[in-house]
Motif scaffolding. Structure first.
Motif, PDB file in Angstrom:
ATOM      1  N   LEU A   1       8.886  -8.740   6.502  1.00 21.09           N
ATOM      2  CA  LEU A   1       8.076  -9.889   6.898  1.00 21.09           C
ATOM      3  C   LEU A   1       8.981 -11.080   7.147  1.00 21.09           C
ATOM      4  CD1 LEU A   1       5.063  -9.457   4.440  1.00 21.09           C
ATOM      5  CD2 LEU A   1       5.071  -9.087   6.926  1.00 21.09           C
TER       6      LEU A   1
ATOM      7  N   THR B   1       5.503  -1.763   7.414  1.00 17.74           N
ATOM      8  CA  THR B   1       4.952  -3.099   7.661  1.00 17.74           C
ATOM      9  C   THR B   1       3.876  -3.033   8.747  1.00 17.74           C
ATOM     10  OG1 THR B   1       7.143  -3.973   7.166  1.00 17.74           O
ATOM     11  CG2 THR B   1       5.571  -5.489   8.165  1.00 17.74           C
TER      12      THR B   1
ATOM     13  N   LEU C   1       8.533  -4.597   2.601  1.00 15.68           N
ATOM     14  CA  LEU C   1       8.089  -4.878   3.966  1.00 15.68           C
ATOM     15  C   LEU C   1       9.059  -5.807   4.685  1.00 15.68           C
ATOM     16  CD1 LEU C   1       4.217  -5.416   3.606  1.00 15.68           C
ATOM     17  CD2 LEU C   1       5.506  -3.289   3.886  1.00 15.68           C
TER      18      LEU C   1
ATOM     19  N   ALA D   1       2.795  -5.753   0.380  1.00 15.50           N
ATOM     20  CA  ALA D   1       4.086  -6.404   0.149  1.00 15.50           C
ATOM     21  C   ALA D   1       4.531  -6.251  -1.296  1.00 15.50           C
ATOM     22  CB  ALA D   1       3.986  -7.888   0.528  1.00 15.50           C
TER      23      ALA D   1
END
Ligand SMILES: Nc1ncnc2c1ncn2[C@@H]1O[C@H](COP(=O)(O)OP(=O)(O)O)[C@@H](O)[C@H]1O
Ligand SMILES: [Mg+2]
Lengths: 333, 278
Positions: free
Chosen positions: B149, B72, B147, B142
């Motif tokens: 997030l 990420t 990832l 993504a």
């Protein structure tokens, strides 16, 4: 205080709208002399210039390259402080109150644009609107007027980098006028322009001065600009004022010459006419010099009557020649 | 007096808002370049992501990041590469050129402040780069990788605040670099040093948390830490509460100090232009 006195004070302020008194600018220049040693010397770019320009006048400021024209303009706008002398524009000392003065004057530097390079022309104008805080209605009216007179309608949405030099110059002139400046300085506004663009710019400036009463001071090294625009011209060289008066008087002081370029049908012996001298002959083409202060008309009529004429043009002397003639004239008188 | 003060401030706000809008639009005109740039960011993102995966295979939890967080971090750095100008190449090249050619005199003549003008224009540019060069790589990353997030919009908002502060710090550094052109004959030299420092100390090569010992301590105290490391840690949820406040304070202090230094240098440089003609 009576009204009369007040008017007198206003008249006086108008008469000395721009006022220079022994203005000087000396630059310290360091030159490399050898590997480590550096030589210091001074350049007197403006060397004691005095003049007054009344409100509403259009004045030419002319001189060869390096004469000190741009340096003078920079001091008038306040981005350069004088080394000596006194300077007032609309009663303001430019270098002390640069920002306050900026709202009252407009400047166009011929070789540098104030426009936003990557953006459409109109974006730069919107920015001027905000920067000078021009009331909306005023801004619209001024923009419309400039767009019409400078022929900008087609160009407003074109990115500045795509404009030709002449178009860009017109765009720059408009940008300098959107906040209704009382005085407009132009530093070489016609440099590098084609004949048509030059004519357009000159016509616009003439109207601006005549209709709005904007005071205009323009520098140039093109004598034609001056002859077509200004009733008053100042000549500077090496930072000193050599002449201040009507454009016609330039040639009387300097006894400079204009040149008649004559194309004949065939090669002929040099045309010997009184009051002229043949300076060059190249096949059927001849160059005749005659005093610049005299009219070319009788000369042209004579040549047309007596010789097989194909074409003909008159060349103004360049500024360097006029100045050389001025120095020569002075030393003999 | 009070009224004119207020109208003065609102007038200035409108001016700099117009400058910022111009800064946005001038980058927006180069659509093909933006697409090509976003594509390049994405390609580099993949290359670096696979390098990180190999590295984290050898050294799991390096710098305190698990694998997903490390990947990420890579995509955040690609998204912020242009936004926070981690490697240089923004307005400063233009400003250096204007100083070198003397066109700077025209800027000084305007009734506007040089530093605020360029700051506004750079903020406009940053917004464009966040949208035009940031979103595409992050979305691509993504789609392909797992990832880390945040789901909370608050964390995203906190991230945007950190990015904004990062842009201001980045601007302040580059403004100083550009002004060095007043004294150095070749402003490009200073720009290169700043480029090198930026790509290393911002954490673009590796997160600063990975650097061991004194080197890490120093790197995390330098202003470049504000550009990528802090925003990335905010988005990864590693900075919250008082730690988040502390990080903002760190960024804001550097921003103020560097802007103040820039203002001082600008004053000296202006005096020089005004006396020596540039
Ligand atoms: N910033 C400067 N530093 C040193 N010398 C300068 C500077 N600006 C102008 N000069 C010198 O001053 C003289 C006048 O220059 P300038 O005003 O630009 O002339 P013009 O505009 O008439 O061509 C020239 O000799 C020029 O080299
Ligand atoms: Mg000049």
């Amino acid at each position: 205080m009576s009204w009369g006195e007040n008017d007198d004070a206003d008249d006086d302020a108008d008469a000395r709208f721009i006022e220079l008194d022994g203005l000087e600018k000396v630059f310290d220049v360091r030159r490399r002399a050898g590997l480590l040693r550096r030589e210091k010397h001074q350049v007197r770019a403006v060397d004691g210039i005095s003049f007054r320009v009344p409100r509403g006048e259009m004045v030419g400021y002319i001189g060869p390259n390096g004469a000190g024209k741009s340096t003078t303009i920079k001091m008038l706008t306040g981005i350069l402080t004088p080394s000596g002398g006194r300077l007032r524009v609309a009663g303001i000392d430019p270098s002390r109150e640069r920002t306050r003065l900026a709202r009252r004057i407009g400047v166009v530097f011929g070789q540098r644009t104030t426009l936003w390079w990557d953006l459409p022309l109109i974006d730069s104008y919107r920015l001027m609107h905000r920067m000078y805080r021009v009331p909306d209605a005023r801004f619209r009216a001024n923009l419309d007027r400039c767009v019409e007179l400078l022929d900008l309608a087609e160009l407003l949405d074109v990115p500045v980098r795509q404009l030709s030099l002449g178009q860009r110059m017109r765009g720059d002139i408009a940008a300098a006028l959107l906040h209704d400046p009382e005085v407009l300085y132009l530093d070489e506004p016609t440099i590098g322009l084609d004949v048509i663009s030059k004519a357009k710019v000159r016509e616009f400036l003439r109207d601006l001065n005549a209709e709005r009463g904007t005071t205009v001071l323009l520098t140039t090294h093109d004598l034609t600009d001056i002859e077509q625009l200004c009733r008053r011209v100042m000549v500077i060289d090496h930072g000193r004022l050599l002449y201040d008066g009507a454009p016609a008087g330039l040639h009387e002081v300097g006894r400079s010459e204009r040149t008649l370029v004559v194309d004949l049908e065939r090669e002929l012996a040099p045309i010997g006419l009184p009051g002229t001298r043949v300076v060059r002959v190249e096949g059927p083409r001849q160059w005749l010099a005659f005093p610049a202060a005299e009219s070319a008309a009788p000369l042209v009529a004579r040549i047309a009557a007596d010789f097989p004429l194909v074409d003909l043009s008159v060349r103004e002397p360049d500024i360097e020649t006029v100045i050389a003639a001025m120095y020569a004239g002075r030393s003999t008188v | 007096m009070g009224v004119s003060g207020v109208s003065g401030v609102s007038g200035a706000l409108r001016l700099y808002a117009a400058v910022a809008a111009g800064g946005f639009r001038r980058y927006a005109t180069y659509r093909v370049a933006t697409l090509a740039g976003a594509f390049t960011n994405t390609v580099f993102g993949f290359i670096v992501a696979y390098t990180y995966i190999a590295l984290w295979d050898e050294r799991p939890r390096l710098g305190g990041y698990d694998l997903s967080q490390a990947v990420t971090y890579v995509w955040i750095s690609q998204a912020l590469l242009m936004t926070c100008v981690l490697m240089g190449g923004g307005f400063e090249d233009e400003l250096i050129e204007r100083i070198r050619t003397g066109a700077i005199a025209v800027d000084l003549y305007r009734p506007a402040d040089l530093q605020l003008w360029w700051l506004a224009s750079d903020l406009g540019r940053a917004v464009f780069h966040l949208l035009g060069r940031g979103i595409v790589p992050l979305v691509c990353g993504a789609l392909v990788f797992d990832l880390t997030l945040p789901a909370s919009p608050l964390v995203w908002a906190a991230f945007l605040v950190a990015v904004t502060l990062g842009v201001v710090v980045s601007f302040a550094i580059r403004f100083l670099v550009a002004l060095s052109a007043f004294w150095l004959l070749d402003g490009a030299g200073a720009a290169q040093v700043s480029w090198l420092a930026g790509s290393f100390f911002s954490g673009l090569l590796l997160p600063l948390n990975v650097f061991p010992g004194a080197l890490g301590e120093v790197a995390r105290a330098l202003p470049w830490c504000s550009l990528l490391q802090i925003p990335a840690d905010v988005l990864l949820g590693r900075l919250a509460g008082w730690e988040l406040t502390g990080a903002y304070a760190f960024q804001a202090c550097w921003a103020l100090a560097l802007l103040g230094a820039g203002r001082l240098v600008q004053t000296v440089a202006t005096r020089r232009v005004v006396v020596q003609g540039g």
